[in-house]
Structure formats: structure tokens, C-alpha cells
Design an enzyme around this catalytic site. Structure first.
Site, PDB file in Angstrom:
ATOM      1  N   HIS A  12       0.829  -1.216   0.000  1.00  0.00           N
ATOM      2  CA  HIS A  12       0.000   0.000   0.000  1.00  0.00           C
ATOM      3  C   HIS A  12       0.863   1.265   0.000  1.00  0.00           C
ATOM      4  O   HIS A  12       0.587   2.239   0.702  1.00  0.00           O
ATOM      5  CB  HIS A  12      -1.001  -0.019   1.163  1.00  0.00           C
ATOM      6  CG  HIS A  12      -0.396  -0.079   2.535  1.00  0.00           C
ATOM      7  ND1 HIS A  12      -0.941  -0.829   3.547  1.00  0.00           N
ATOM      8  CD2 HIS A  12       0.672   0.539   3.081  1.00  0.00           C
ATOM      9  CE1 HIS A  12      -0.233  -0.678   4.657  1.00  0.00           C
ATOM     10  NE2 HIS A  12       0.748   0.153   4.398  1.00  0.00           N
ATOM     11  N   HIS A  59      -1.949   5.200   9.409  1.00  0.00           N
ATOM     12  CA  HIS A  59      -0.684   5.931   9.456  1.00  0.00           C
ATOM     13  C   HIS A  59      -0.843   7.309  10.096  1.00  0.00           C
ATOM     14  O   HIS A  59      -0.155   8.256   9.728  1.00  0.00           O
ATOM     15  CB  HIS A  59      -0.114   6.070   8.038  1.00  0.00           C
ATOM     16  CG  HIS A  59       0.183   4.773   7.369  1.00  0.00           C
ATOM     17  ND1 HIS A  59      -0.800   4.020   6.753  1.00  0.00           N
ATOM     18  CD2 HIS A  59       1.339   4.083   7.210  1.00  0.00           C
ATOM     19  CE1 HIS A  59      -0.256   2.926   6.235  1.00  0.00           C
ATOM     20  NE2 HIS A  59       1.029   2.937   6.503  1.00  0.00           N
ATOM     21  N   HIS A 193      10.880  -3.358   3.749  1.00  0.00           N
ATOM     22  CA  HIS A 193      11.317  -1.973   3.609  1.00  0.00           C
ATOM     23  C   HIS A 193      11.545  -1.358   4.986  1.00  0.00           C
ATOM     24  O   HIS A 193      10.963  -1.793   5.975  1.00  0.00           O
ATOM     25  CB  HIS A 193      10.335  -1.123   2.793  1.00  0.00           C
ATOM     26  CG  HIS A 193       8.982  -0.926   3.383  1.00  0.00           C
ATOM     27  ND1 HIS A 193       8.103  -1.961   3.672  1.00  0.00           N
ATOM     28  CD2 HIS A 193       8.321   0.215   3.732  1.00  0.00           C
ATOM     29  CE1 HIS A 193       6.972  -1.473   4.144  1.00  0.00           C
ATOM     30  NE2 HIS A 193       7.079  -0.162   4.203  1.00  0.00           N
ATOM     31  N   GLU A 240       4.740  -5.013   8.389  1.00  0.00           N
ATOM     32  CA  GLU A 240       3.381  -4.893   7.860  1.00  0.00           C
ATOM     33  C   GLU A 240       2.884  -6.176   7.198  1.00  0.00           C
ATOM     34  O   GLU A 240       1.676  -6.398   7.102  1.00  0.00           O
ATOM     35  CB  GLU A 240       3.310  -3.748   6.839  1.00  0.00           C
ATOM     36  CG  GLU A 240       3.456  -2.370   7.428  1.00  0.00           C
ATOM     37  CD  GLU A 240       3.476  -1.291   6.356  1.00  0.00           C
ATOM     38  OE1 GLU A 240       3.363  -0.110   6.710  1.00  0.00           O
ATOM     39  OE2 GLU A 240       3.607  -1.627   5.163  1.00  0.00           O
TER      40      GLU A 240
END
Length: 281
Positions: A12, A59, A193, A240
Site C-alpha cells: 500500500h 498511518h 522496507h 506490515e
């Protein structure tokens, strides 16, 4: 009765929304990433889900660091997007399915998952961008959407196994819903990441590919990994990927792999798309 027809996973990445808004999908930097969604879009077109349950992490648009629920379920009739700092025009609101949401909340609590129930809930890029990548942009979205937020931001975060168990409880909850409703579970986030610190920019392609294979065919492998293991190999934001396990837990053990696609790097991230058909023989 409600029926889980399949599951999809999607990264995402925030920059995806910018690319879609500026029609950059076929630019050299973005083409291979967006082309990887083609088979998933075709599968969705044929599967015709009524509802997509989007497992994502907020977020800071809906929850800030002073109040972060481990699991939060949208129980509203409608969900609104808002600007997160990209200067992008928010997309059209998403129609929810409050009766189904309340049924899920009740069932999940009965199964000992203490869900935070949100009767108002803003949705950020973690929820919006996978839907845009799969459906394009619409003024009226062709599917109802229910947000299921998992904390992967403020530690302690749930484990991969806990997310897998949540998926199993979600599947059981859906199976007991009396209305004829076709449901797809969309697990978002990841893959490897890290956005800060000395290891910023880390991508482990081999680990990402193994995760895609194992989550589809041997989810116990991923469930056995600790959060420390995942972040050590895949970076802090690589955690995630535990949200894919919510999707996987909701499906049958023998759900059929229809499509896999991986591309790296895209916006300093390893990006994966996985389609599992829950009805295929």
C-alpha cells in the site's frame, strides 16, 4: 449465507496514489508494478464480490500515537479519505456495510478478540491505494468496503500468529452471517522496507519471495517467525506483512493460488500481489 470467495494481498505504498492521480501507470518507473495487478483485476471482475474487507494499518489519519488500538473494525455506513500531506484530492467516500460489520464485531469478541469498534473512521493510503490499484478511481465505488486496522506502528504490535488467528476468527464470523454476501479479504502492507535509521532502504528480495510462497502454501512457516525475526530480515516496516496473515487465516487451507507478482524496488519497497481463490477446485 456469506461466502469468502478469495483473498488478495497488495502493498500500500503512499506514492501509488500519486502515480494513479497523475496517470503515471504506464511510465517506465511504474509500468511493471501496475501491470502486476492485471490478473488480480480480471479475477475480481469475474468473482464479483459484494464486500471487500481491507486489512491495513493506519498511518496517523485516524489514530495517532497517543491512542492506538491493536485491532480496530469500521462499523460505519461510509468511510472518508483525507489529505495526508501529498496535496492530493481525497477520493470518493467508500460505502460500508454496517450490519455486516456489527456481526463481525460481535462474533470476534465472542471468539476472544477484543476489537475496537469505530462508528466513524477516516481511511488513509493503506486502505485506499490497494483499492485504487485494483479498481481504478470511481465516484461511486463498485464494491462495499470494511476497514480492519491492525497496529504495526506503535510497539508492541501483534505477532504474525496472532494475525493468523484473527483471520481464522474472521472466517468463522463471516460463515455465520445469514445474508447472501460475497466477500474478498484484502491483506495490505509490506513487503520488506525500512524508512529510517542506518538500514533505511533495506529490501530482501529472497525473503519477500519466500514469504509470498509460504503464506500461500505453508502459512505456519510465517506464523512461526517472531516480530524480531521479521524486522531483522525485512526492515522495521516489513512487519506490515503480518497483515497478509489475517487474509490467509480467513481462507481455506487449500485455497488455490491464481496469481503472484513481485516487483522491487518501487518507492524503496518490495511490492507483492497475491491472489488466492477460495472456491477453486
Amino acid at each position: 449465507m456469506a461466502k469468502i470467495i478469495g483473498g488478495i494481498t497488495s502493498s500500500h505504498i503512499p506514492a501509488v496514489g500519486n502515480a494513479i492521480s497523475n496517470n503515471l501507470q504506464q511510465e517506465p518507473y511504474w509500468k511493471r508494478f501496475f501491470d502486476g495487478y492485471g490478473p488480480a483485476k480480471e479475477w475480481l471482475k469475474n468473482a464479483r464480490p459484494d464486500v471487500v474487507i481491507v486489512v491495513y494499518n493506519d498511518h496517523g489519519l485516524n489514530f495517532f500515537l497517543d491512542t492506538v488500538p491493536t485491532f480496530a473494525l469500521g462499523c460505519a455506513d461510509e468511510y472518508f479519505n483525507a489529505d495526508e500531506g501529498w496535496g492530493l484530492k481525497p477520493v470518493a467516500p467508500f460505502k460500508g456495510n454496517a450490519p455486516l460489520s456489527w456481526h463481525l464485531a460481535e462474533s470476534l469478541v465472542e471468539q476472544e478478540f477484543d476489537i475496537t469498534m469505530c462508528q466513524e473512521m477516516k481511511v488513509d493510503h493503506g486502505f485506499v491505494n490497494p483499492i485504487r490499484a485494483l479498481y481504478g478511481d470511481h465516484e461511486i465505488w463498485p464494491v462495499e468496503a470494511i476497514p480492519l486496522a491492525v497496529n504495526t506502528v506503535q510497539h508492541p504490535v501483534p505477532t504474525a500468529r496472532r494475525c493468523y488467528k484473527l483471520g481464522k476468527a474472521l472466517g468463522k464470523a463471516l460463515e455465520s452471517y445469514p445474508e447472501d454476501t460475497r466477500v474478498v479479504i484484502l491483506g495490505t502492507g509490506g513487503m520488506s522496507h525500512q524508512l529510517q535509521g542506518e538500514r533505511a532502504g533495506i529490501i530482501d528480495t529472497d525473503f519477500d519471495l519466500e514469504c509470498m510462497d509460504k503464506i500461500a502454501t505453508d502459512p505456519e512457516w510465517f506464523a512461526n517467525l517472531s516480530n524480531t525475526d521479521i524486522m531483522r530480515i525485512a526492515g522495521t516496516e516489513g512487519i506490515e506483512t503480518i497483515m497478509w496473515m489475517v487474509m490467509r487465516g480467513a481462507l481455506k487451507d487449500d485455497a488455490k493460488v491464481i496469481h503472484k507478482h513481485y516487483h522491487a524496488p518501487i518507492s524503496n519497497t518490495g511490492a507483492g500481489v497475491l491472489v488466492l481463490d477460495n472456491e477453486a477446485e
